[in-house]
Design an enzyme around this catalytic site. Structure first.
Site, PDB file in Angstrom:
ATOM      1  CB  ALA A   1      -0.880   0.020   1.247  1.00 17.44           C
TER       2      ALA A   1
ATOM      3  CE1 TYR B   1      -3.696   4.009   2.814  1.00 21.84           C
ATOM      4  CE2 TYR B   1      -5.271   4.485   4.565  1.00 21.84           C
ATOM      5  CZ  TYR B   1      -4.408   3.615   3.938  1.00 21.84           C
ATOM      6  OH  TYR B   1      -4.250   2.346   4.426  1.00 21.84           O
TER       7      TYR B   1
ATOM      8  CG  ASP C   1      -9.164   1.959  10.422  1.00 21.26           C
ATOM      9  OD1 ASP C   1      -8.187   1.688   9.694  1.00 21.26           O
ATOM     10  OD2 ASP C   1      -9.099   2.806  11.332  1.00 21.26           O
TER      11      ASP C   1
HETATM   12  N1  LIG Z   1      -0.447   0.236   9.118  1.00 19.79           N
HETATM   13  C1  LIG Z   1      -1.699   0.425   9.496  1.00 19.79           C
HETATM   14  O1  LIG Z   1      -1.960   0.993  10.544  1.00 19.79           O
HETATM   15  C2  LIG Z   1      -2.842  -0.067   8.636  1.00 19.79           C
HETATM   16  C3  LIG Z   1      -4.160   0.126   9.062  1.00 19.79           C
HETATM   17  C4  LIG Z   1      -5.206  -0.368   8.264  1.00 19.79           C
HETATM   18  C5  LIG Z   1      -4.917  -1.031   7.074  1.00 19.79           C
HETATM   19  N2  LIG Z   1      -3.627  -1.182   6.694  1.00 19.79           N
HETATM   20  C6  LIG Z   1      -3.345  -1.876   5.431  1.00 19.79           C
HETATM   21  O2  LIG Z   1      -2.658  -3.071   5.761  1.00 19.79           O
HETATM   22  C7  LIG Z   1      -1.736  -3.398   4.715  1.00 19.79           C
HETATM   23  C8  LIG Z   1      -0.387  -3.731   5.324  1.00 19.79           C
HETATM   24  O3  LIG Z   1       0.073  -2.622   6.074  1.00 19.79           O
HETATM   25  P1  LIG Z   1       1.463  -2.670   6.845  1.00 19.79           P
HETATM   26  O4  LIG Z   1       1.313  -1.834   8.064  1.00 19.79           O
HETATM   27  O5  LIG Z   1       1.971  -4.065   6.949  1.00 19.79           O
HETATM   28  O6  LIG Z   1       2.347  -1.833   5.826  1.00 19.79           O
HETATM   29  P2  LIG Z   1       3.943  -1.801   5.666  1.00 19.79           P
HETATM   30  O7  LIG Z   1       4.604  -2.331   6.888  1.00 19.79           O
HETATM   31  O8  LIG Z   1       4.312  -0.455   5.185  1.00 19.79           O
HETATM   32  O9  LIG Z   1       4.143  -2.862   4.506  1.00 19.79           O
HETATM   33  C9  LIG Z   1       3.765  -2.593   3.188  1.00 19.79           C
HETATM   34  C10 LIG Z   1       4.761  -3.255   2.297  1.00 19.79           C
HETATM   35  O10 LIG Z   1       4.406  -2.946   0.949  1.00 19.79           O
HETATM   36  C11 LIG Z   1       5.590  -2.585   0.269  1.00 19.79           C
HETATM   37  N3  LIG Z   1       5.291  -1.715  -0.855  1.00 19.79           N
HETATM   38  C12 LIG Z   1       4.851  -0.438  -0.845  1.00 19.79           C
HETATM   39  N4  LIG Z   1       4.708   0.020  -2.094  1.00 19.79           N
HETATM   40  C13 LIG Z   1       5.071  -1.003  -2.912  1.00 19.79           C
HETATM   41  C14 LIG Z   1       5.153  -1.147  -4.307  1.00 19.79           C
HETATM   42  N5  LIG Z   1       4.866  -0.150  -5.137  1.00 19.79           N
HETATM   43  N6  LIG Z   1       5.544  -2.350  -4.804  1.00 19.79           N
HETATM   44  C15 LIG Z   1       5.879  -3.375  -3.985  1.00 19.79           C
HETATM   45  N7  LIG Z   1       5.841  -3.279  -2.652  1.00 19.79           N
HETATM   46  C16 LIG Z   1       5.444  -2.113  -2.128  1.00 19.79           C
HETATM   47  C17 LIG Z   1       6.434  -1.881   1.285  1.00 19.79           C
HETATM   48  O11 LIG Z   1       7.771  -1.883   0.857  1.00 19.79           O
HETATM   49  P3  LIG Z   1       8.863  -0.914   1.552  1.00 19.79           P
HETATM   50  O12 LIG Z   1       9.155  -1.568   2.845  1.00 19.79           O
HETATM   51  O13 LIG Z   1       9.977  -0.928   0.573  1.00 19.79           O
HETATM   52  O14 LIG Z   1       8.178   0.428   1.673  1.00 19.79           O
HETATM   53  C18 LIG Z   1       6.187  -2.748   2.516  1.00 19.79           C
HETATM   54  O15 LIG Z   1       7.068  -3.839   2.547  1.00 19.79           O
HETATM   55  C19 LIG Z   1      -1.788  -2.240   3.734  1.00 19.79           C
HETATM   56  O16 LIG Z   1      -2.648  -2.576   2.683  1.00 19.79           O
HETATM   57  C20 LIG Z   1      -2.427  -1.104   4.510  1.00 19.79           C
HETATM   58  O17 LIG Z   1      -3.149  -0.223   3.693  1.00 19.79           O
HETATM   59  C21 LIG Z   1      -2.580  -0.733   7.442  1.00 19.79           C
END
Ligand SMILES: NC(=O)c1ccc[n+]([C@@H]2O[C@H](COP(=O)([O-])OP(=O)(O)OC[C@H]3O[C@@H](n4cnc5c(N)ncnc54)[C@H](OP(=O)(O)O)[C@@H]3O)[C@@H](O)[C@H]2O)c1
Length: 286
Positions: free
Chosen positions: A58, A123, A100
């Site tokens: 994301a 977003y 959410d």
């Molecule tokens: N974090 C929250 O609080 C939250 C809340 C609700 C929903 N979500 C959703 O949950 C999911 C996982 O979140 P998370 O917290 O695990 O996020 P995260 O730790 O930032 O992990 C996202 C991963 O996606 C990779 N990424 C980003 N852009 C990319 C691209 N263009 N091509 C390939 N890989 C890419 C990132 O790589 P890099 O490490 O190189 O950046 C990272 O490894 C997401 O869909 C997010 O929208 C998150």
């Protein structure tokens, strides 16, 4: 089952790997597959031929999305469309993670999967667009909304997770202000990963809310972090109006794991118990 995880070095992507160890998992980091490179993504996935594509990628720097809407839509919607087409061509399943933040926060009780989204930020709009594409076009999917993720891998894109940011600030002796008017359910990525692994084999496709249980404000969560870590921090509550972030956040975005409960599958523990587990799990690694 053959599974390709996209975003494998992220918080959720990292914790999914042990949770899915009984499967044949190929973890793919951004270096291996950039989901905005549609042909590279397609070539790689057609070579692996997974039964399941698990997309955790994301662009979720929520405030930056306000000034970079093209990038937000590219990662959170158009790249998802590409993955849908690949999953359909492989006759496979897509798991896509949403948020959410698709809700406006006007509710007084937890949002179930039946609630109508009304996103407030770029977003949130881009993530809801990704959801619509999945629901309209994907033949077999799990669409999972979650909230307030934190995990051992931190979130590179966001500069570390909330828990670690709080602990680091306290250790530097900073005075810390945290909003006390946004109610959420912080969710430990280990719990989410295990819940996803439990759901997988059942082929009960569709939309799911998946968070830890209970709710709190970000201020209350920070307070719990310090209490459970035994840290004496200079923490005071503030409001969203004072904080003035560029993107509007919902004031209340608690999700009810209603569908999981209907299916008798909800294994998510209370957020406080999950936080205690996170603090214990990470201890030996530091
Ligand atoms: N974090 C929250 O609080 C939250 C809340 C609700 C929903 N979500 C959703 O949950 C999911 C996982 O979140 P998370 O917290 O695990 O996020 P995260 O730790 O930032 O992990 C996202 C991963 O996606 C990779 N990424 C980003 N852009 C990319 C691209 N263009 N091509 C390939 N890989 C890419 C990132 O790589 P890099 O490490 O190189 O950046 C990272 O490894 C997401 O869909 C997010 O929208 C998150």
């Amino acid at each position: 089952m053959k599974i390709a995880i996209l975003g494998a070095s992220g918080q959720l992507g990292y914790d999914l790997q042990p949770a899915l160890q009984s499967h044949d998992v190929t973890p793919l980091t951004r270096n291996e597959v950039n989901v905005t490179n549609f042909s590279q993504t397609r070539d790689m996935l057609l070579e692996i031929r997974p039964d399941l594509i698990l997309n955790t990628t994301a662009y979720h720097r929520v405030d930056d999305c306000e000034t970079h809407p093209e990038l937000a839509y590219q990662v959170n919607a158009l790249a998802v469309l590409n993955l849908i087409r690949i999953a359909n061509d492989l006759d496979g399943v897509l798991i896509h993670i949403s948020t959410d933040y698709v809700f406006d926060g006007g509710a007084k009780q937890p949002y179930t999967e039946d609630a109508v989204p009304f996103p407030l930020s770029v977003y949130a709009n881009s993530k809801l667009s990704g959801e619509f594409l999945v629901r309209a076009l994907c033949k077999k999917y799990f669409l999972i909304r979650t909230c307030g993720l934190y995990g051992r891998a931190g979130s590179q894109g966001k500069g570390g997770n909330f828990v670690e940011t709080m602990i680091a600030k306290a250790k530097r002796g900073e005075s810390i202000r945290v909003v006390n008017d946004q109610v959420v359910t912080p969710t430990y990525t280990v719990d989410l990963a295990r819940q996803i692994a439990r759901l997988l084999p059942l082929e009960q496709y569709g939309l799911y809310h998946m968070t830890n249980e209970g709710s709190c404000t970000w201020y209350e969560f920070a307070n719990a972090v310090f209490q459970l870590s035994g840290i004496d921090a200079d923490l005071t509550p503030t409001t969203s109006d004072v904080y003035k972030a560029p993107a509007i956040r919902p004031r209340y975005s608690v999700l009810e794991n209603a569908r999981l409960k209907q299916l008798g599958l909800n294994e998510m523990r209370h957020w406080r118990e999950a936080l205690a587990a996170y603090l214990k799990d990470k201890a030996p690694q530091r």
